[in-house]
Design a protein around this motif. Structure first.
Motif, PDB file in Angstrom:
ATOM      1  N   PRO A 181       0.827  -1.210   0.000  1.00 25.17           N
ATOM      2  CA  PRO A 181       0.000   0.000   0.000  1.00 25.17           C
ATOM      3  C   PRO A 181       0.859   1.257   0.000  1.00 25.17           C
ATOM      4  O   PRO A 181       2.066   1.203   0.275  1.00 25.17           O
ATOM      5  CB  PRO A 181      -0.792  -0.101   1.311  1.00 25.17           C
ATOM      6  N   SER A 182       0.229   2.367  -0.253  1.00 23.69           N
ATOM      7  CA  SER A 182       0.903   3.671  -0.183  1.00 23.69           C
ATOM      8  C   SER A 182       1.623   3.828   1.156  1.00 23.69           C
ATOM      9  O   SER A 182       1.053   3.544   2.209  1.00 23.69           O
ATOM     10  CB  SER A 182      -0.136   4.782  -0.324  1.00 23.69           C
TER      11      SER A 182
ATOM     12  N   ALA B  83     -12.488  11.855   2.030  1.00 25.04           N
ATOM     13  CA  ALA B  83     -11.355  11.496   1.166  1.00 25.04           C
ATOM     14  C   ALA B  83     -11.848  10.842  -0.133  1.00 25.04           C
ATOM     15  O   ALA B  83     -11.332  11.134  -1.219  1.00 25.04           O
ATOM     16  CB  ALA B  83     -10.393  10.565   1.917  1.00 25.04           C
ATOM     17  N   VAL B  84     -12.841   9.977  -0.017  1.00 30.13           N
ATOM     18  CA  VAL B  84     -13.412   9.347  -1.221  1.00 30.13           C
ATOM     19  C   VAL B  84     -14.063  10.420  -2.097  1.00 30.13           C
ATOM     20  O   VAL B  84     -13.896  10.442  -3.323  1.00 30.13           O
ATOM     21  CB  VAL B  84     -14.437   8.262  -0.828  1.00 30.13           C
ATOM     22  N   GLY B  85     -14.781  11.336  -1.446  1.00 31.53           N
ATOM     23  CA  GLY B  85     -15.417  12.418  -2.182  1.00 31.53           C
ATOM     24  C   GLY B  85     -14.398  13.300  -2.907  1.00 31.53           C
ATOM     25  O   GLY B  85     -14.597  13.680  -4.059  1.00 31.53           O
ATOM     26  N   ARG B  86     -13.284  13.601  -2.228  1.00 33.52           N
ATOM     27  CA  ARG B  86     -12.223  14.402  -2.863  1.00 33.52           C
ATOM     28  C   ARG B  86     -11.684  13.706  -4.103  1.00 33.52           C
ATOM     29  O   ARG B  86     -11.493  14.316  -5.151  1.00 33.52           O
ATOM     30  CB  ARG B  86     -11.059  14.598  -1.876  1.00 33.52           C
ATOM     31  N   PHE B  87     -11.426  12.418  -3.957  1.00 34.23           N
ATOM     32  CA  PHE B  87     -10.831  11.689  -5.090  1.00 34.23           C
ATOM     33  C   PHE B  87     -11.769  11.674  -6.287  1.00 34.23           C
ATOM     34  O   PHE B  87     -11.348  11.853  -7.429  1.00 34.23           O
ATOM     35  CB  PHE B  87     -10.478  10.259  -4.670  1.00 34.23           C
ATOM     36  N   HIS B  88     -13.043  11.427  -6.035  1.00 32.89           N
ATOM     37  CA  HIS B  88     -13.974  11.229  -7.152  1.00 32.89           C
ATOM     38  C   HIS B  88     -14.752  12.483  -7.512  1.00 32.89           C
ATOM     39  O   HIS B  88     -15.558  12.456  -8.447  1.00 32.89           O
ATOM     40  CB  HIS B  88     -14.959  10.103  -6.807  1.00 32.89           C
ATOM     41  N   GLY B  89     -14.542  13.560  -6.745  1.00 32.73           N
ATOM     42  CA  GLY B  89     -15.244  14.801  -7.062  1.00 32.73           C
ATOM     43  C   GLY B  89     -16.734  14.738  -6.816  1.00 32.73           C
ATOM     44  O   GLY B  89     -17.527  15.243  -7.611  1.00 32.73           O
ATOM     45  N   VAL B  90     -17.125  14.080  -5.719  1.00 28.90           N
ATOM     46  CA  VAL B  90     -18.556  14.033  -5.371  1.00 28.90           C
ATOM     47  C   VAL B  90     -18.718  14.487  -3.924  1.00 28.90           C
ATOM     48  O   VAL B  90     -17.782  14.379  -3.115  1.00 28.90           O
ATOM     49  CB  VAL B  90     -19.142  12.605  -5.540  1.00 28.90           C
TER      50      VAL B  90
ATOM     51  N   MET C 271      -6.561   6.991  -0.241  1.00 30.88           N
ATOM     52  CA  MET C 271      -7.338   7.707  -1.261  1.00 30.88           C
ATOM     53  C   MET C 271      -6.651   9.013  -1.656  1.00 30.88           C
ATOM     54  O   MET C 271      -6.734   9.446  -2.800  1.00 30.88           O
ATOM     55  CB  MET C 271      -8.750   8.006  -0.747  1.00 30.88           C
ATOM     56  N   ASP C 272      -5.980   9.631  -0.692  1.00 31.73           N
ATOM     57  CA  ASP C 272      -5.359  10.932  -0.966  1.00 31.73           C
ATOM     58  C   ASP C 272      -4.034  10.817  -1.725  1.00 31.73           C
ATOM     59  O   ASP C 272      -3.524  11.827  -2.206  1.00 31.73           O
ATOM     60  CB  ASP C 272      -5.132  11.688   0.360  1.00 31.73           C
ATOM     61  N   ASP C 273      -3.469   9.609  -1.803  1.00 36.40           N
ATOM     62  CA  ASP C 273      -2.158   9.467  -2.464  1.00 36.40           C
ATOM     63  C   ASP C 273      -2.359   9.041  -3.916  1.00 36.40           C
ATOM     64  O   ASP C 273      -2.085   7.915  -4.308  1.00 36.40           O
ATOM     65  CB  ASP C 273      -1.303   8.449  -1.709  1.00 36.40           C
ATOM     66  N   LYS C 274      -2.810   9.983  -4.718  1.00 30.76           N
ATOM     67  CA  LYS C 274      -3.155   9.669  -6.103  1.00 30.76           C
ATOM     68  C   LYS C 274      -1.915   9.310  -6.930  1.00 30.76           C
ATOM     69  O   LYS C 274      -1.973   8.449  -7.823  1.00 30.76           O
ATOM     70  CB  LYS C 274      -3.883  10.862  -6.739  1.00 30.76           C
ATOM     71  N   ALA C 275      -0.791   9.938  -6.624  1.00 30.33           N
ATOM     72  CA  ALA C 275       0.407   9.675  -7.418  1.00 30.33           C
ATOM     73  C   ALA C 275       0.826   8.211  -7.291  1.00 30.33           C
ATOM     74  O   ALA C 275       1.120   7.530  -8.290  1.00 30.33           O
ATOM     75  CB  ALA C 275       1.535  10.603  -6.972  1.00 30.33           C
ATOM     76  N   TYR C 276       0.818   7.699  -6.049  1.00 30.39           N
ATOM     77  CA  TYR C 276       1.203   6.303  -5.829  1.00 30.39           C
ATOM     78  C   TYR C 276       0.209   5.350  -6.484  1.00 30.39           C
ATOM     79  O   TYR C 276       0.584   4.347  -7.097  1.00 30.39           O
ATOM     80  CB  TYR C 276       1.284   6.038  -4.322  1.00 30.39           C
TER      81      TYR C 276
END
Lengths: 351, 351
Positions: A38-39, A68-75, A256-261
């Motif tokens: 994992p990250s 965090a899920v909302g941030r990633f998916h924009g909802v 969820m916040d580690d999009k680069a990884y």
């Protein structure tokens, strides 16, 4: 002594999960786990959360994780439901949104839990055959359904359905819930989450077990319009048995916040999968086009069960299903390049 | 937009959990959490388990944890069932062992989840009134029960039932499962686990949320003869949705093994409870004799709801239940000596 069991317990056919052998040196390509850890941010967040605060109950709403899920998916957070693995999210979905007078429709070849949940919750269902090439034909999902569910990419085929077809299906069933189970979508499929704003009947389910390398933490979520999420919350809060624990909330939020990884490891698996597909084809396998972190392949001259057994002799574990339409196939998890190399080397010796 | 909900979802009455306010400076005595942190060995084990292995699914049998529970209680692992909190263990128990043609019996004043589970799983039940002093009278549990469940000590009264009475109940119902829910037993009650060997109809449920300070980790277990455990495993494995995660297995196992820390913190809470009881009595409260980590008390001159609201003004949160038989009472969690001192100081100002 089963006189103490309830009738439902007597009638159950227990699910047999993929093997989790405790043997060193195995090349384990049978349960679609991610070959990368994992990250590091998730690990760090878990260690930080392992403190005296564990004496307290977790936040029953898992607010941080929903955010965090909302941030990633924009909802917005009221479009996010979280649970202990996507299996639990699915269980709540079956009870809360898929149990109706008319039967639930799903493909004949699909995730093996669907009929199990139907049995457990008393849901009538009908299976719709896949096409000969394993494609889901949305035109076969007629007007008699109480609701519809399918994985995309499908399991165990790995075959993806395009968003246009999903849009057609959603528009054709405005009064039925359509659940798209996207456990494997991050390895090349197209998520239906952008359609949520448009379709009040769409629920999308995802997991952190595969693309975020957190199978050991048990976290999944669903995204849909607020009225669907409210139905799920109602089921969950009516017994409130299974809030996410504090460590799961912390680790999953950081992942969820580690999009680069996330992007980097998903891409590595896609690259390895494409090479594995070529190598299997070179050995004579027919490989279903995969948008998942596994491939589904058969060899014209060797039965799936025989190859499974022979690979086990070479300390390589893959998965085989006894359903008659797919019993020639093996489902092979995409591991590291080294693990896939070991699989190919073993197959070369076997064939 | 609830047209998408199933009938069962529409009919549910969601459970309202005790508040988990995110406000600093509160004296939080409302959810029966342990005021002491978990065993340092549990923290250490969790941090060690937070590594790359999280990419793997957990052991679906949680073998290490079953072994640790077995070591602590002196029972073999095939007499141990584990789950994500005792609430989940109870949910599996209701489906697997308590759903019969005849109704389930439990006390009229008891853990508020029992009727909720019955609603969720379609289990007919009958409530048996406690005596005026809140005692469970085992002679009132006649021959019409399909099964029996009660907490011991009972919740929210804190009153304990002795092992002799439990033995009488077990012997009088050889063909019915009797579940003793021992969430609070470690603070002065007598566990029924020594009776398991003798009674094939006994299941004992415990949790790590209270006496092991791990409410944030969500782990519980049941102990009974192997045929009962097999029934629970059958329910669990038939959908296999909720194996314990890797961190929960590691932390809970270490907590079970740290008997010295467990004994020390339980004794500290018992000592504080006895002082709190005396202090409340000095203020004119009637206090039900408690064998739990909370006390149940009423004041002859002040309504429970009024005291709840007044304490909140003083930043002290306790619990109040609206059931007519107990609506004069407050349930007060035993905190540290300092926290209980703050409660008493606030009450002195209020009264």
């Amino acid at each position: 002594m089963d006189k103490f069991w309830s009738d439902v317990t007597r009638q159950l056919t227990p699910y047999v999960p993929g093997e989790q052998p405790r043997i060193d040196g195995l090349v384990k390509l049978n349960t679609n786990e991610n070959p990368y850890p994992p990250s590091p941010r998730a690990i760090e967040a878990i260690r930080a959360a392992a403190d005296g605060a564990l004496r307290r109950y977790p936040d029953p709403d898992a607010t941080d994780l929903k955010a965090a899920v909302g941030r990633f998916h924009g909802v917005p957070v009221d479009q996010v439901f979280v649970g202990n693995s996507s299996d639990e999210v699915l269980a709540h979905t079956f009870v809360g949104l898929l149990k109706h007078d008319r039967p639930l429709f799903f493909p004949d070849i699909t995730y093996s839990f669907y009929p199990v949940y139907c049995g457990l919750y008393g849901i009538d269902y009908r299976t719709i055959p896949l096409a000969d090439d394993f494609a889901i034909r949305v035109e076969d999902y007629g007007q008699d359904a109480g609701a519809i569910i399918f994985p995309n990419p499908n399991a165990p085929t790995g075959l993806a359905l395009g968003l246009d077809a999903i849009r057609t299906l959603l528009a054709a069933h405005p009064d039925q819930v359509v659940v798209v189970d996207e456990a494997y979508v991050d390895f090349g499929g197209e998520t239906a989450i952008p359609l949520v704003a448009e379709f009040p009947n769409l629920l999308v389910v995802q997991t952190l077990s595969k693309s975020r390398s957190l199978a050991g933490l048990r976290v999944g979520y669903a995204i849909g319009q607020a009225h669907l999420i409210a139905g799920l919350e109602r089921v969950k809060s009516s017994f409130n048995s299974y809030p996410l624990d504090r460590l799961a909330i912390a680790g999953a939020s950081a992942a969820m916040d580690d999009k680069a990884y996330f992007d980097q490891t998903c891409q590595a698996i896609i690259t390895t999968r494409d090479q594995l597909t070529k190598d299997l084809q070179t050995l004579g396998f027919e490989v279903v086009p995969s948008a998942a972190n596994f491939v589904f392949a058969k060899h014209p001259a060797h039965a799936g069960a025989d190859l499974l057994a022979a690979l086990r002799e070479h300390k390589v574990i893959v998965r085989h299903f006894k359903h008659p339409r797919i019993d020639k196939y093996l489902r092979i998890t995409v591991g590291t390049d080294e693990e896939c190399g070991a699989l190919i080397a073993a197959l070369k010796q076997i064939l």
